[in-house]
Design an enzyme around this catalytic site. Structure first.
Site, PDB file in Angstrom:
ATOM      1  N   SER A 137      -4.452  58.767  34.774  1.00  0.00           N
ATOM      2  CA  SER A 137      -4.828  59.498  35.786  1.00  0.00           C
ATOM      3  C   SER A 137      -2.730  58.419  35.517  1.00  0.00           C
ATOM      4  O   SER A 137      -2.103  59.201  35.575  1.00  0.00           O
ATOM      5  CB  SER A 137      -4.939  57.970  36.389  1.00  0.00           C
ATOM      6  OG  SER A 137      -4.510  56.825  35.997  1.00  0.00           O
ATOM      7  N   ASP A 172      -4.773  50.346  35.568  1.00  0.00           N
ATOM      8  CA  ASP A 172      -4.495  49.961  34.273  1.00  0.00           C
ATOM      9  C   ASP A 172      -3.699  50.793  33.628  1.00  0.00           C
ATOM     10  O   ASP A 172      -3.648  52.161  34.402  1.00  0.00           O
ATOM     11  CB  ASP A 172      -5.945  49.669  33.532  1.00  0.00           C
ATOM     12  CG  ASP A 172      -7.253  50.411  33.832  1.00  0.00           C
ATOM     13  OD1 ASP A 172      -6.303  51.890  34.744  1.00  0.00           O
ATOM     14  OD2 ASP A 172      -7.958  50.665  33.261  1.00  0.00           O
ATOM     15  N   ASP A 227      -4.346  54.076  30.680  1.00  0.00           N
ATOM     16  CA  ASP A 227      -5.499  54.225  29.452  1.00  0.00           C
ATOM     17  C   ASP A 227      -4.127  54.524  28.023  1.00  0.00           C
ATOM     18  O   ASP A 227      -3.621  55.535  28.403  1.00  0.00           O
ATOM     19  CB  ASP A 227      -5.710  55.504  29.188  1.00  0.00           C
ATOM     20  CG  ASP A 227      -7.188  55.329  30.865  1.00  0.00           C
ATOM     21  OD1 ASP A 227      -7.663  54.302  30.974  1.00  0.00           O
ATOM     22  OD2 ASP A 227      -7.300  55.984  31.416  1.00  0.00           O
ATOM     23  N   ASP A 245      -6.192  49.600  28.554  1.00  0.00           N
ATOM     24  CA  ASP A 245      -6.674  49.555  27.367  1.00  0.00           C
ATOM     25  C   ASP A 245      -6.744  50.454  26.743  1.00  0.00           C
ATOM     26  O   ASP A 245      -6.057  51.824  26.697  1.00  0.00           O
ATOM     27  CB  ASP A 245      -8.074  50.570  29.202  1.00  0.00           C
ATOM     28  CG  ASP A 245      -8.995  49.644  29.824  1.00  0.00           C
ATOM     29  OD1 ASP A 245      -8.611  48.342  29.707  1.00  0.00           O
ATOM     30  OD2 ASP A 245      -9.171  50.420  30.309  1.00  0.00           O
ATOM     31  N   LYS A 286      -8.200  61.760  45.292  1.00  0.00           N
ATOM     32  CA  LYS A 286      -9.202  60.775  44.377  1.00  0.00           C
ATOM     33  C   LYS A 286      -8.801  60.038  45.904  1.00  0.00           C
ATOM     34  O   LYS A 286      -9.865  58.919  45.652  1.00  0.00           O
ATOM     35  CB  LYS A 286      -8.528  60.920  43.250  1.00  0.00           C
ATOM     36  CG  LYS A 286      -7.879  61.202  41.992  1.00  0.00           C
ATOM     37  CD  LYS A 286      -7.350  60.829  40.958  1.00  0.00           C
ATOM     38  CE  LYS A 286      -7.278  59.215  40.618  1.00  0.00           C
ATOM     39  NZ  LYS A 286      -7.037  58.860  39.064  1.00  0.00           N
ATOM     40  N   TYR A 329     -16.131  58.111  43.924  1.00  0.00           N
ATOM     41  CA  TYR A 329     -15.765  58.107  42.463  1.00  0.00           C
ATOM     42  C   TYR A 329     -16.183  57.046  42.301  1.00  0.00           C
ATOM     43  O   TYR A 329     -16.102  55.504  42.010  1.00  0.00           O
ATOM     44  CB  TYR A 329     -14.305  57.474  43.482  1.00  0.00           C
ATOM     45  CG  TYR A 329     -13.134  57.848  42.175  1.00  0.00           C
ATOM     46  CD1 TYR A 329     -12.075  58.847  42.855  1.00  0.00           C
ATOM     47  CD2 TYR A 329     -12.968  56.692  41.610  1.00  0.00           C
ATOM     48  CE1 TYR A 329     -11.330  59.234  41.483  1.00  0.00           C
ATOM     49  CE2 TYR A 329     -12.515  56.991  40.027  1.00  0.00           C
ATOM     50  CZ  TYR A 329     -11.160  58.012  40.076  1.00  0.00           C
ATOM     51  OH  TYR A 329     -10.749  58.079  39.068  1.00  0.00           O
TER      52      TYR A 329
END
Length: 703
Positions: free
Chosen positions: A103, A114, A116, A168, A229, A238
């Protein structure tokens, strides 16, 4: 008129009118009208209260954190090179880089989300270095907290919080001497000779970049995706792990809509999204581009070659090689729920277009706890917080097995799991300190005066989770899982009244044809806009192409191309006449755990009860299912320890028998899907259920 994000104005002059993005040509190249631009502005304003946008200060802080992490990676790679006897002047030039995906890379992350990230290193750095020396380096950073390395995961990852930002971090080693700052990851040749874990790690960035490159206008795409979303999260659909869609799947659906309407404004894209996918002929696949040839030999999604791919019910295929289905967890129930939500979203956005509703209506969540008369409460508990986090993660990843078991019961029409987990407000901390609960709503077919036995369906699920925990050495003393049946009126024993009553009281079944909505007049400033919804030539063309499968690229996976000698119990992608089918019951039950001989989970539906259920949901009937739990010559012995009597509502008597069982020479039930390569298998070598594990069986008689 000035342009703004989502207006689509920048599209009209820049878009090549002959350009085709995706497998098919666009439905229409028409640009936005003033009314569409105004609706897009209203959509952007409607998103503001939901904290989907970060402030400039927050965005800047994320960039600072990523720059610090990138500097740490470069320094670490240089030190590894020196340790491996490379000259210092050479070590300085080896590079290394942090990439983002998900995202954040798409530009649709929300407040507090968070990031990625992917650490890409040159060939002299090993994965073992990443999970040893780099982890130690992170431990020594004062701004790093909650550091946790998950090396055994399908995609190995380091989880941490860096200066307040959750990251992450995955790892990939390229077969290159150095990794410069401008290194692109889109070249397929980079994957040559890489191990599967590196390929999977790289796939996140490659898929994200492909999605951005395959949409005609990124700003329109981002605004529409933010809206979709938020809508999906508010509607409880979701969650990839529970059989709904995850972030990348929603992004690909919105991207496909953008390809079909390349010059449309964001508000129009949201409406067309619901139109396209409420009519999509599942299980026809959604693809953003022509799949590439499998030139490097990695496993790819291809139902012509892989029989297991023919069981996928809602395939959405990632664009980057090696292409994969991002929705392999979708079940008949979750697909039905999502399609119903698409239909409702279409009706609401039609009303928004006609001025009969505003955008807040789209994000108004339904009340899951008023939709059904019957629920299963799944409770997972552990003695400590750390054990609870591990246990809950495992249980949640296997709930789809329970959904599949329930779907195979001939009386169950729908098994709808709520992705949100809850703690028990009435549970004493002296008995269970850490507890999570999930709720599964049940809808039944029209039946009268029948006993429904769910013991086998639930017991095989709990046995699977127990054995999985033993097999991966996760099981700890105090870990428990149980399932209870409750009626709607009994939910107050498990949830606060504020949760049960919030949202819309009851969702309607949307079976009417929205193309028949009468046109209405809508005042916009000084002009009056008259809209005839979905009767235009472009929408008529869309519905025709959807009906014939022309938008899914099914010629790529035609029925003729599938080998006649291959196993084909499920529908092929090219066969539109074949309805979605389940794995044959014989195959699904061959290795099933033996059913208990006592304390079955039974429901008795009376005529009056069933009439109330019929009012709640009117769904199409699924394919034939197994009539009941199969019998066995030598059932497992069960020792009843305790019986507790409860009083249900409306004269329902419920008795709960708590028993402990050790299965003799039995193995687990096979999930209805064939094993997937990107998760721990559900089918393992037989492992004994821990003798200390207590299993709850429910005997319930409803009059």
């Amino acid at each position: 008129m000035s342009s703004y994000p989502g207006s689509g104005l920048g599209n009209i002059s820049a878009m090549d009118q002959t350009q085709t993005l995706g497998l098919t040509s666009a439905i229409t190249l028409a640009g936005p009208k003033p009314h569409d631009i105004e609706l897009s502005k209203q959509l952007q304003e409607a998103l503001q209260p939901f904290d989907v946008y970060e402030s400039q200060e927050e965005l800047y802080h994320r960039m600072v954190v990523l720059n610090k992490m990138n500097s740490l990676v470069k320094e670490w790679i240089k030190n590894i090179a020196i340790e491996k006897n490379m000259p210092p002047n050479v070590a300085e030039t080896l590079g290394g880089k942090i990439y983002t995906f998900g995202s954040y890379r798409l530009g649709v992350h929300t407040k507090g989300a968070d990031i990625d990230t992917l650490c890409v290193a040159p060939r002299h750095v090993d994965r073992s270095d990443f999970f040893s020396s780099f982890v130690e380096l992170l431990k020594n950073q004062p701004n790093v907290k909650d550091l946790r390395a998950v090396e055994e995961a399908f995609v190995p990852v380091i989880k941490l919080v860096f200066d307040g930002i959750e990251l992450d971090l995955t790892f990939a080693r390229l077969a290159l001497r150095e990794v410069p700052d401008d290194q692109s990851l889109q070249d397929d040749s980079l994957l040559k000779n890489l191990d599967p874990k590196c390929v999977r790690s790289l796939n996140g960035c490659r898929v994200t970049d492909d999605i951005l490159n395959l949409v005609p206008n990124r700003e329109n795409f981002r605004l529409a995706l933010r809206a979709i979303k938020l809508w999906a999260k508010r509607h409880g659909i979701y969650s990839n792990v529970l059989g709904f869609l995850g972030g990348v799947s929603w992004a690909m659906l919105v991207a496909r809509t953008c390809q079909l309407y390349p010059n449309a404004a964001a508000a129009t894209l949201v409406n067309k999204f619901f139109l396209v996918f409420s009519k999509w002929p599942w299980p026809q696949p959604v693809l953003l581009k022509q799949p590439e040839e499998n030139k490097l030999g990695f496993p790819v999604w291809d139902p012509r070659v892989n029989p297991s791919d023919r069981y996928h019910l809602m395939p959405i295929i990632t664009p980057a090689y090696p292409q994969q289905n991002s929705t392999f967890n979708v079940s008949m129930s979750t697909r039905t729920v999502m399609v119903q939500d698409f239909k409702e979203g279409l009706e609401i956005t039609d009303n928004i277009t006609l001025g009969k509703a505003d955008w807040a209506k789209l994000f108004d969540p339904p009340n899951f706890f008023q939709k059904y008369k019957h629920y299963i409460v799944l409770r997972a508990s552990a003695a400590t917080q750390d054990h609870h986090l591990e246990w809950v993660g495992l249980v949640e990843s296997k709930i789809r097995i329970l959904i599949g078991n329930l779907e195979r019961n001939q009386y169950i029409q729908l098994a709808h799991v709520n992705p949100q987990s809850f703690s028990d407000p009435n549970e004493s901390s002296e008995n269970i300190q850490y507890l999570s609960m999930w709720f599964i709503g049940l809808s039944f077919h029209k039946v009268e005066n029948v006993n429904i036995d769910l013991t086998y369906d639930i017991q095989t699920f709990t046995d699977t989770v127990h054995r999985q925990a033993v097999a991966i050495s996760m099981y700890k003393e105090g870990m428990k899982i149980e399932a209870r049946h409750v009626r709607r009126k009994q939910l107050t024993e498990y949830l606060p009244s504020s949760v049960i009553t919030r949202g819309r009281e009851k969702r309607r079944t949307l079976d009417k044809d929205v193309s028949k909505v009468m046109p209405n007049k809508l005042d916009l400033g000084e002009e009056t806009v008259v809209r005839e919804l979905h009767t235009s030539k472009s929408d008529t063309d869309l519905l025709r192409k959807l009906a014939t499968g022309a938008l899914s690229g099914v010629s790529t996976y035609s029925e003729d191309s599938v080998s006649q000698d291959s196993i084909s119990p499920g529908p092929t992608v090219g066969d539109q006449s074949a309805p979605p089918q389940e794995v044959p019951q014989e195959a699904a039950l061959t290795n099933g755990a033996a059913p208990p001989s006592e304390a079955p989970v039974k429901l008795h539906l009376g005529e009056e009860e069933q009439e109330e259920d019929d009012e709640e949901r009117d769904l199409p009937k699924p394919p034939p299912k197994r009539p009941h739990s199969p019998g066995y010559e030598a059932p497992v012995k069960r020792i009843e320890i305790e019986t507790v009597r409860e009083k249900g509502d409306e004269g329902a008597d419920a008795s709960i028998g708590v028993d402990t069982s050790v299965d003799q020479d039995s193995s687990m039930q096979v999930d209805e899907r064939l094993p997937s390569t990107n998760e721990l298998p559900d089918m393992l070598s037989p492992q004994p259920v821990p003798e200390t594990m207590m299993k709850n069986s429910i005997r319930l008689r409803l009059k």
